[in-house]
Design a protein around this motif. Structure first.
Motif, PDB file in Angstrom:
ATOM      1  N   SER A 169      -2.127  24.920  11.038  1.00  0.00           N
ATOM      2  CA  SER A 169      -2.679  24.392   9.744  1.00  0.00           C
ATOM      3  C   SER A 169      -2.497  23.267   9.421  1.00  0.00           C
ATOM      4  O   SER A 169      -1.175  22.509   9.770  1.00  0.00           O
ATOM      5  N   LEU A 170      -3.260  22.195   8.826  1.00  0.00           N
ATOM      6  CA  LEU A 170      -2.996  21.067   8.681  1.00  0.00           C
ATOM      7  C   LEU A 170      -2.179  20.910   7.468  1.00  0.00           C
ATOM      8  O   LEU A 170      -1.287  19.979   7.024  1.00  0.00           O
ATOM      9  N   ALA A 171      -2.487  21.628   6.440  1.00  0.00           N
ATOM     10  CA  ALA A 171      -1.666  21.740   5.188  1.00  0.00           C
ATOM     11  C   ALA A 171       0.095  22.141   5.611  1.00  0.00           C
ATOM     12  O   ALA A 171       0.141  23.083   6.592  1.00  0.00           O
ATOM     13  N   PHE A 172       0.855  21.511   5.105  1.00  0.00           N
ATOM     14  CA  PHE A 172       2.329  21.865   4.991  1.00  0.00           C
ATOM     15  C   PHE A 172       2.571  21.659   6.766  1.00  0.00           C
ATOM     16  O   PHE A 172       3.444  22.448   7.202  1.00  0.00           O
ATOM     17  N   SER A 173       2.201  20.467   7.227  1.00  0.00           N
ATOM     18  CA  SER A 173       2.559  20.171   8.731  1.00  0.00           C
ATOM     19  C   SER A 173       2.871  18.823   8.610  1.00  0.00           C
ATOM     20  O   SER A 173       2.511  17.890   7.952  1.00  0.00           O
ATOM     21  N   PHE A 174       3.331  18.109   9.757  1.00  0.00           N
ATOM     22  CA  PHE A 174       3.682  16.731  10.060  1.00  0.00           C
ATOM     23  C   PHE A 174       2.376  15.991  10.202  1.00  0.00           C
ATOM     24  O   PHE A 174       2.241  14.923   9.663  1.00  0.00           O
ATOM     25  N   THR A 175       1.557  16.381  10.843  1.00  0.00           N
ATOM     26  CA  THR A 175       0.174  15.872  11.092  1.00  0.00           C
ATOM     27  C   THR A 175      -0.517  15.737   9.780  1.00  0.00           C
ATOM     28  O   THR A 175      -1.156  14.891   9.311  1.00  0.00           O
ATOM     29  N   GLY A 176      -0.349  16.648   8.806  1.00  0.00           N
ATOM     30  CA  GLY A 176      -1.028  16.617   7.493  1.00  0.00           C
ATOM     31  C   GLY A 176      -0.578  15.399   6.678  1.00  0.00           C
ATOM     32  O   GLY A 176      -1.096  14.711   6.024  1.00  0.00           O
ATOM     33  N   ILE A 177       0.796  15.272   6.645  1.00  0.00           N
ATOM     34  CA  ILE A 177       1.417  14.242   5.880  1.00  0.00           C
ATOM     35  C   ILE A 177       1.105  12.844   6.203  1.00  0.00           C
ATOM     36  O   ILE A 177       1.191  12.060   5.995  1.00  0.00           O
ATOM     37  N   LEU A 178       1.103  12.809   7.753  1.00  0.00           N
ATOM     38  CA  LEU A 178       0.819  11.831   8.597  1.00  0.00           C
ATOM     39  C   LEU A 178      -0.566  11.054   8.175  1.00  0.00           C
ATOM     40  O   LEU A 178      -1.009   9.902   7.897  1.00  0.00           O
ATOM     41  N   ILE A 179      -1.572  12.009   7.982  1.00  0.00           N
ATOM     42  CA  ILE A 179      -2.936  11.802   7.574  1.00  0.00           C
ATOM     43  C   ILE A 179      -2.843  11.136   6.422  1.00  0.00           C
ATOM     44  O   ILE A 179      -3.573  10.183   5.809  1.00  0.00           O
ATOM     45  N   GLY A 180      -2.191  11.938   5.339  1.00  0.00           N
ATOM     46  CA  GLY A 180      -2.247  11.390   4.115  1.00  0.00           C
ATOM     47  C   GLY A 180      -1.454  10.209   3.707  1.00  0.00           C
ATOM     48  O   GLY A 180      -1.836   9.427   3.120  1.00  0.00           O
ATOM     49  N   SER A 181      -0.420   9.924   4.593  1.00  0.00           N
ATOM     50  CA  SER A 181       0.253   8.390   4.581  1.00  0.00           C
ATOM     51  C   SER A 181      -0.674   7.497   5.128  1.00  0.00           C
ATOM     52  O   SER A 181      -0.660   6.329   4.438  1.00  0.00           O
ATOM     53  N   VAL A 182      -1.270   7.563   5.980  1.00  0.00           N
ATOM     54  CA  VAL A 182      -2.324   6.660   6.614  1.00  0.00           C
ATOM     55  C   VAL A 182      -3.195   6.170   5.494  1.00  0.00           C
ATOM     56  O   VAL A 182      -3.279   5.047   5.162  1.00  0.00           O
ATOM     57  N   ILE A 183      -4.017   7.104   4.816  1.00  0.00           N
ATOM     58  CA  ILE A 183      -4.652   7.005   3.727  1.00  0.00           C
ATOM     59  C   ILE A 183      -4.076   6.269   2.275  1.00  0.00           C
ATOM     60  O   ILE A 183      -4.627   5.456   1.845  1.00  0.00           O
ATOM     61  N   TYR A 184      -2.928   6.730   2.098  1.00  0.00           N
ATOM     62  CA  TYR A 184      -2.173   6.151   0.932  1.00  0.00           C
ATOM     63  C   TYR A 184      -1.646   4.897   1.136  1.00  0.00           C
ATOM     64  O   TYR A 184      -1.528   4.007   0.166  1.00  0.00           O
ATOM     65  N   SER A 185      -1.356   4.376   2.434  1.00  0.00           N
ATOM     66  CA  SER A 185      -0.742   3.221   2.623  1.00  0.00           C
ATOM     67  C   SER A 185      -1.913   2.249   3.012  1.00  0.00           C
ATOM     68  O   SER A 185      -1.617   1.123   3.604  1.00  0.00           O
ATOM     69  N   LEU A 186      -3.218   2.613   3.236  1.00  0.00           N
ATOM     70  CA  LEU A 186      -4.119   1.624   3.747  1.00  0.00           C
ATOM     71  C   LEU A 186      -4.311   0.434   3.261  1.00  0.00           C
ATOM     72  O   LEU A 186      -4.298  -0.639   3.824  1.00  0.00           O
ATOM     73  N   PRO A 187      -4.260   0.193   1.923  1.00  0.00           N
ATOM     74  CA  PRO A 187      -4.548  -0.971   1.165  1.00  0.00           C
ATOM     75  C   PRO A 187      -3.352  -2.096   1.736  1.00  0.00           C
ATOM     76  O   PRO A 187      -3.376  -3.235   1.643  1.00  0.00           O
ATOM     77  N   PHE A 188      -2.141  -1.594   1.859  1.00  0.00           N
ATOM     78  CA  PHE A 188      -1.067  -2.353   1.932  1.00  0.00           C
ATOM     79  C   PHE A 188      -1.006  -3.104   3.354  1.00  0.00           C
ATOM     80  O   PHE A 188      -0.304  -4.156   3.626  1.00  0.00           O
ATOM     81  N   VAL A 189      -1.964  -2.679   4.249  1.00  0.00           N
ATOM     82  CA  VAL A 189      -2.155  -3.201   5.457  1.00  0.00           C
ATOM     83  C   VAL A 189      -3.257  -3.919   5.584  1.00  0.00           C
ATOM     84  O   VAL A 189      -3.414  -5.028   6.069  1.00  0.00           O
ATOM     85  N   VAL A 190      -4.455  -3.125   4.972  1.00  0.00           N
ATOM     86  CA  VAL A 190      -5.772  -4.061   5.299  1.00  0.00           C
ATOM     87  C   VAL A 190      -5.858  -5.199   4.515  1.00  0.00           C
ATOM     88  O   VAL A 190      -6.596  -6.238   4.908  1.00  0.00           O
ATOM     89  N   GLN A 191      -5.343  -5.066   3.120  1.00  0.00           N
ATOM     90  CA  GLN A 191      -5.579  -6.405   2.306  1.00  0.00           C
ATOM     91  C   GLN A 191      -5.091  -7.713   2.930  1.00  0.00           C
ATOM     92  O   GLN A 191      -5.338  -8.487   2.883  1.00  0.00           O
ATOM     93  N   PRO A 192      -3.605  -7.699   3.451  1.00  0.00           N
ATOM     94  CA  PRO A 192      -3.142  -8.665   3.909  1.00  0.00           C
ATOM     95  C   PRO A 192      -3.713  -9.265   4.882  1.00  0.00           C
ATOM     96  O   PRO A 192      -4.026 -10.749   5.053  1.00  0.00           O
ATOM     97  N   LEU A 193      -4.272  -8.461   5.762  1.00  0.00           N
ATOM     98  CA  LEU A 193      -4.968  -9.000   6.940  1.00  0.00           C
ATOM     99  C   LEU A 193      -6.480  -9.506   6.513  1.00  0.00           C
ATOM    100  O   LEU A 193      -6.727 -10.577   7.142  1.00  0.00           O
ATOM    101  N   GLN A 194      -7.177  -8.810   5.746  1.00  0.00           N
ATOM    102  CA  GLN A 194      -8.367  -9.446   5.375  1.00  0.00           C
ATOM    103  C   GLN A 194      -8.056 -10.791   4.801  1.00  0.00           C
ATOM    104  O   GLN A 194      -9.058 -11.687   4.933  1.00  0.00           O
ATOM    105  N   LYS A 195      -7.061 -11.002   3.969  1.00  0.00           N
ATOM    106  CA  LYS A 195      -7.087 -12.299   3.098  1.00  0.00           C
ATOM    107  C   LYS A 195      -6.689 -13.289   4.412  1.00  0.00           C
ATOM    108  O   LYS A 195      -7.106 -14.392   4.257  1.00  0.00           O
ATOM    109  N   ALA A 196      -6.009 -12.960   5.493  1.00  0.00           N
ATOM    110  CA  ALA A 196      -5.636 -14.011   6.408  1.00  0.00           C
ATOM    111  C   ALA A 196      -6.736 -14.350   7.245  1.00  0.00           C
ATOM    112  O   ALA A 196      -7.215 -15.657   7.705  1.00  0.00           O
ATOM    113  N   PHE A 197      -7.497 -13.374   7.699  1.00  0.00           N
ATOM    114  CA  PHE A 197      -8.856 -13.426   8.399  1.00  0.00           C
ATOM    115  C   PHE A 197      -9.701 -14.520   7.540  1.00  0.00           C
ATOM    116  O   PHE A 197     -10.488 -15.224   8.038  1.00  0.00           O
ATOM    117  N   GLU A 198      -9.991 -14.296   6.371  1.00  0.00           N
ATOM    118  CA  GLU A 198     -10.908 -15.135   5.130  1.00  0.00           C
ATOM    119  C   GLU A 198     -10.408 -16.617   5.376  1.00  0.00           C
ATOM    120  O   GLU A 198     -11.150 -17.373   5.451  1.00  0.00           O
TER     121      GLU A 198
END
Length: 231
Positions: A86-115
Protein backbone atom coordinates in the motif's frame (compact mmCIF):
# COMPACT_ATOMS: atom_id res chain seq x y z
CA UNK A 1 20.61 11.20 20.03
CA UNK A 2 21.83 8.13 21.81
CA UNK A 3 19.39 5.41 20.87
CA UNK A 4 19.32 3.55 17.59
CA UNK A 5 15.73 4.73 16.98
CA UNK A 6 16.87 8.36 16.75
CA UNK A 7 19.72 7.53 14.39
CA UNK A 8 17.27 5.55 12.27
CA UNK A 9 14.92 8.56 12.26
CA UNK A 10 17.83 10.77 11.18
CA UNK A 11 18.65 8.39 8.33
CA UNK A 12 15.00 8.31 7.21
CA UNK A 13 14.82 12.11 7.36
CA UNK A 14 17.96 12.64 5.28
CA UNK A 15 16.89 9.96 2.81
CA UNK A 16 13.44 11.53 2.45
CA UNK A 17 14.79 15.09 2.09
CA UNK A 18 17.48 14.05 -0.38
CA UNK A 19 15.17 12.09 -2.66
CA UNK A 20 12.49 14.79 -2.45
CA UNK A 21 14.99 17.47 -3.46
CA UNK A 22 16.32 15.41 -6.36
CA UNK A 23 12.82 14.68 -7.70
CA UNK A 24 11.77 18.31 -7.30
CA UNK A 25 14.80 19.54 -9.25
CA UNK A 26 14.06 17.08 -12.05
CA UNK A 27 10.34 17.88 -12.20
CA UNK A 28 10.39 21.47 -10.98
CA UNK A 29 12.96 22.81 -13.45
CA UNK A 30 10.89 22.22 -16.60
CA UNK A 31 7.75 23.35 -14.75
CA UNK A 32 9.44 26.57 -13.62
CA UNK A 33 10.77 27.14 -17.14
CA UNK A 34 7.31 26.68 -18.63
CA UNK A 35 5.72 29.01 -16.08
CA UNK A 36 8.34 31.67 -16.78
CA UNK A 37 7.60 31.63 -20.50
CA UNK A 38 3.81 31.32 -20.83
CA UNK A 39 1.87 34.52 -21.33
CA UNK A 40 -1.64 33.11 -21.01
CA UNK A 41 -4.02 34.52 -18.41
CA UNK A 42 -4.36 30.99 -17.09
CA UNK A 43 -0.80 31.29 -15.80
CA UNK A 44 -2.13 32.71 -12.52
CA UNK A 45 -4.16 29.55 -11.90
CA UNK A 46 -1.09 27.36 -12.47
CA UNK A 47 0.93 29.55 -10.13
CA UNK A 48 -1.84 29.33 -7.54
CA UNK A 49 -1.85 25.53 -7.71
CA UNK A 50 1.93 25.37 -7.30
CA UNK A 51 1.84 27.83 -4.38
CA UNK A 52 -1.12 26.13 -2.65
CA UNK A 53 1.03 24.13 -0.18
CA UNK A 54 2.33 27.45 1.18
CA UNK A 55 -1.06 28.31 2.67
CA UNK A 56 -2.83 24.95 2.87
CA UNK A 57 -2.64 23.33 6.33
CA UNK A 58 -0.37 20.27 6.11
CA UNK A 59 -2.99 18.06 7.73
CA UNK A 60 -5.49 18.96 4.98
CA UNK A 61 -3.05 17.99 2.24
CA UNK A 62 -2.07 14.88 4.18
CA UNK A 63 -5.69 13.85 4.67
CA UNK A 64 -6.59 14.04 0.99
CA UNK A 65 -3.40 12.24 -0.02
CA UNK A 66 -4.18 9.54 2.55
CA UNK A 67 -7.61 9.11 0.96
CA UNK A 68 -6.04 8.88 -2.51
CA UNK A 69 -3.39 6.41 -1.31
CA UNK A 70 -5.95 4.20 0.41
CA UNK A 71 -6.40 0.73 -1.16
CA UNK A 72 -10.11 1.54 -1.52
CA UNK A 73 -9.37 4.38 -3.98
CA UNK A 74 -8.57 3.81 -7.65
CA UNK A 75 -4.95 5.08 -7.52
CA UNK A 76 -4.28 3.29 -4.24
CA UNK A 77 -5.79 0.02 -5.48
CA UNK A 78 -3.81 0.21 -8.73
CA UNK A 79 -0.58 0.72 -6.78
CA UNK A 80 -1.40 -2.16 -4.43
CA UNK A 81 -2.20 -4.50 -7.33
CA UNK A 82 0.96 -3.45 -9.20
CA UNK A 83 3.52 -3.45 -6.40
CA UNK A 84 1.93 -5.64 -3.75
CA UNK A 85 2.03 -3.03 -0.97
CA UNK A 86 0.00 0.00 0.00
CA UNK A 87 1.04 3.61 -0.62
CA UNK A 88 -0.47 4.66 2.70
CA UNK A 89 1.89 4.26 5.67
CA UNK A 90 4.89 3.62 3.42
CA UNK A 91 8.08 5.51 2.57
CA UNK A 92 6.93 5.90 -1.03
CA UNK A 93 3.74 7.53 0.20
CA UNK A 94 5.51 10.11 2.35
CA UNK A 95 7.96 10.74 -0.51
CA UNK A 96 5.11 11.63 -2.87
CA UNK A 97 3.53 13.79 -0.19
CA UNK A 98 6.84 15.56 0.46
CA UNK A 99 7.33 16.30 -3.24
CA UNK A 100 3.91 17.93 -3.42
CA UNK A 101 4.29 19.80 -0.13
CA UNK A 102 7.76 21.21 -0.94
CA UNK A 103 7.00 21.96 -4.61
CA UNK A 104 6.71 25.78 -4.31
CA UNK A 105 9.99 26.06 -2.41
CA UNK A 106 11.83 24.75 -5.48
CA UNK A 107 9.69 25.99 -8.36
CA UNK A 108 9.24 29.61 -7.29
CA UNK A 109 12.97 30.52 -6.94
CA UNK A 110 13.69 28.90 -10.31
CA UNK A 111 10.76 30.62 -12.00
CA UNK A 112 11.89 34.05 -10.74
CA UNK A 113 15.45 33.37 -11.90
CA UNK A 114 14.29 32.35 -15.38
CA UNK A 115 12.03 35.41 -15.64
CA UNK A 116 14.84 37.77 -14.64
CA UNK A 117 17.19 36.16 -17.13
CA UNK A 118 15.11 37.38 -20.05
CA UNK A 119 15.16 36.21 -23.66
CA UNK A 120 18.23 38.05 -24.91
CA UNK A 121 20.57 35.32 -23.65
CA UNK A 122 18.66 32.62 -25.49
CA UNK A 123 18.49 34.76 -28.62
CA UNK A 124 22.25 35.22 -28.54
CA UNK A 125 22.72 31.48 -28.21
CA UNK A 126 20.34 30.84 -31.09
CA UNK A 127 22.39 33.19 -33.27
CA UNK A 128 25.38 30.95 -32.57
CA UNK A 129 23.38 27.92 -33.82
CA UNK A 130 23.00 26.38 -30.34
CA UNK A 131 19.95 24.17 -29.91
CA UNK A 132 17.55 24.54 -26.99
CA UNK A 133 19.31 21.97 -24.78
CA UNK A 134 22.75 23.50 -25.44
CA UNK A 135 21.43 26.95 -24.61
CA UNK A 136 19.95 25.76 -21.34
CA UNK A 137 23.00 23.86 -20.09
CA UNK A 138 25.69 26.25 -21.35
CA UNK A 139 23.92 29.60 -20.80
CA UNK A 140 20.87 29.39 -18.55
CA UNK A 141 22.18 26.88 -15.99
CA UNK A 142 25.49 28.66 -15.23
CA UNK A 143 23.75 32.05 -14.98
CA UNK A 144 21.10 30.75 -12.57
CA UNK A 145 23.36 28.44 -10.56
CA UNK A 146 22.79 30.38 -7.34
CA UNK A 147 19.02 30.05 -7.72
CA UNK A 148 19.32 26.30 -8.22
CA UNK A 149 21.37 25.99 -5.05
CA UNK A 150 18.85 28.13 -3.18
CA UNK A 151 15.92 26.09 -4.50
CA UNK A 152 17.59 22.79 -3.60
CA UNK A 153 18.52 24.04 -0.12
CA UNK A 154 15.01 25.34 0.61
CA UNK A 155 13.41 22.15 -0.66
CA UNK A 156 15.72 20.02 1.47
CA UNK A 157 15.28 22.14 4.61
CA UNK A 158 11.50 22.30 4.25
CA UNK A 159 11.28 18.53 3.88
CA UNK A 160 13.43 18.00 6.98
CA UNK A 161 10.98 20.10 8.99
CA UNK A 162 7.82 18.36 7.77
CA UNK A 163 5.45 16.95 10.35
CA UNK A 164 1.75 17.10 9.50
CA UNK A 165 1.91 15.65 5.99
CA UNK A 166 4.30 12.86 6.98
CA UNK A 167 2.29 11.93 10.07
CA UNK A 168 -1.04 11.85 8.21
CA UNK A 169 0.28 9.76 5.31
CA UNK A 170 2.92 7.61 6.95
CA UNK A 171 2.10 7.42 10.63
CA UNK A 172 5.03 6.59 12.88
CA UNK A 173 6.75 3.43 11.66
CA UNK A 174 10.43 3.14 12.74
CA UNK A 175 12.74 2.67 9.77
CA UNK A 176 9.95 3.43 7.31
CA UNK A 177 8.10 6.68 8.03
CA UNK A 178 9.41 7.89 11.41
CA UNK A 179 11.38 11.10 10.80
CA UNK A 180 13.07 13.47 13.25
CA UNK A 181 10.09 15.79 13.65
CA UNK A 182 7.87 12.86 14.63
CA UNK A 183 10.56 11.46 16.94
CA UNK A 184 10.70 14.87 18.64
CA UNK A 185 6.92 14.82 19.12
CA UNK A 186 7.11 11.32 20.60
CA UNK A 187 9.69 12.37 23.19
CA UNK A 188 7.71 15.46 24.17
CA UNK A 189 4.59 13.32 24.64
CA UNK A 190 6.61 10.92 26.79
CA UNK A 191 7.98 13.88 28.83
CA UNK A 192 11.48 12.85 27.79
CA UNK A 193 12.67 16.43 27.51
CA UNK A 194 16.41 15.72 27.49
CA UNK A 195 16.22 13.83 24.20
CA UNK A 196 13.58 16.26 22.90
CA UNK A 197 15.94 19.18 23.59
CA UNK A 198 18.73 17.39 21.74
CA UNK A 199 16.59 16.68 18.68
CA UNK A 200 15.14 20.21 18.65
CA UNK A 201 18.62 21.73 18.93
CA UNK A 202 19.89 19.61 16.03
CA UNK A 203 16.97 20.71 13.83
CA UNK A 204 17.36 24.36 14.88
CA UNK A 205 21.12 24.52 14.32
CA UNK A 206 20.89 22.64 11.03
CA UNK A 207 18.21 25.00 9.75
CA UNK A 208 20.16 28.09 10.81
CA UNK A 209 23.36 26.87 9.16
CA UNK A 210 21.56 26.02 5.93
CA UNK A 211 19.80 29.40 5.79
CA UNK A 212 23.06 31.23 6.56
CA UNK A 213 24.77 29.42 3.69
CA UNK A 214 21.92 30.36 1.33
CA UNK A 215 22.10 34.05 2.28
CA UNK A 216 25.90 34.03 2.04
CA UNK A 217 25.72 32.49 -1.41
CA UNK A 218 23.18 35.05 -2.59
CA UNK A 219 25.26 37.89 -1.12
CA UNK A 220 28.41 36.73 -2.91
CA UNK A 221 26.48 36.23 -6.15
CA UNK A 222 25.01 39.74 -6.06
CA UNK A 223 28.40 41.21 -5.16
CA UNK A 224 30.04 39.47 -8.11
CA UNK A 225 27.37 40.78 -10.46
CA UNK A 226 27.81 44.29 -9.13
CA UNK A 227 31.60 44.00 -9.50
CA UNK A 228 31.30 42.90 -13.11
CA UNK A 229 28.98 45.81 -13.94
CA UNK A 230 31.34 48.42 -12.49
CA UNK A 231 33.59 50.17 -15.07
Amino acid sequence: MSSSDEWLALYTTIKLAGLTTLILLLLGTPLAWYMSKIQSRYKVFLEAIVALPLVLPPTVLGFYLLVIFSPTSTPGKWWLDTTGYSLAFSFTGILIGSVIYSLPFVVQPLQKAFEQLGDHVLEAGAMLSANSMDRFFTLVLPMTKASFITAASLGFAHTVGEFGVVLMIGGNIPGETRVLSIALFDHVEALNYSTAHWLAACLLIGSMVLLALIYLLNFNHERNIKYRMEP
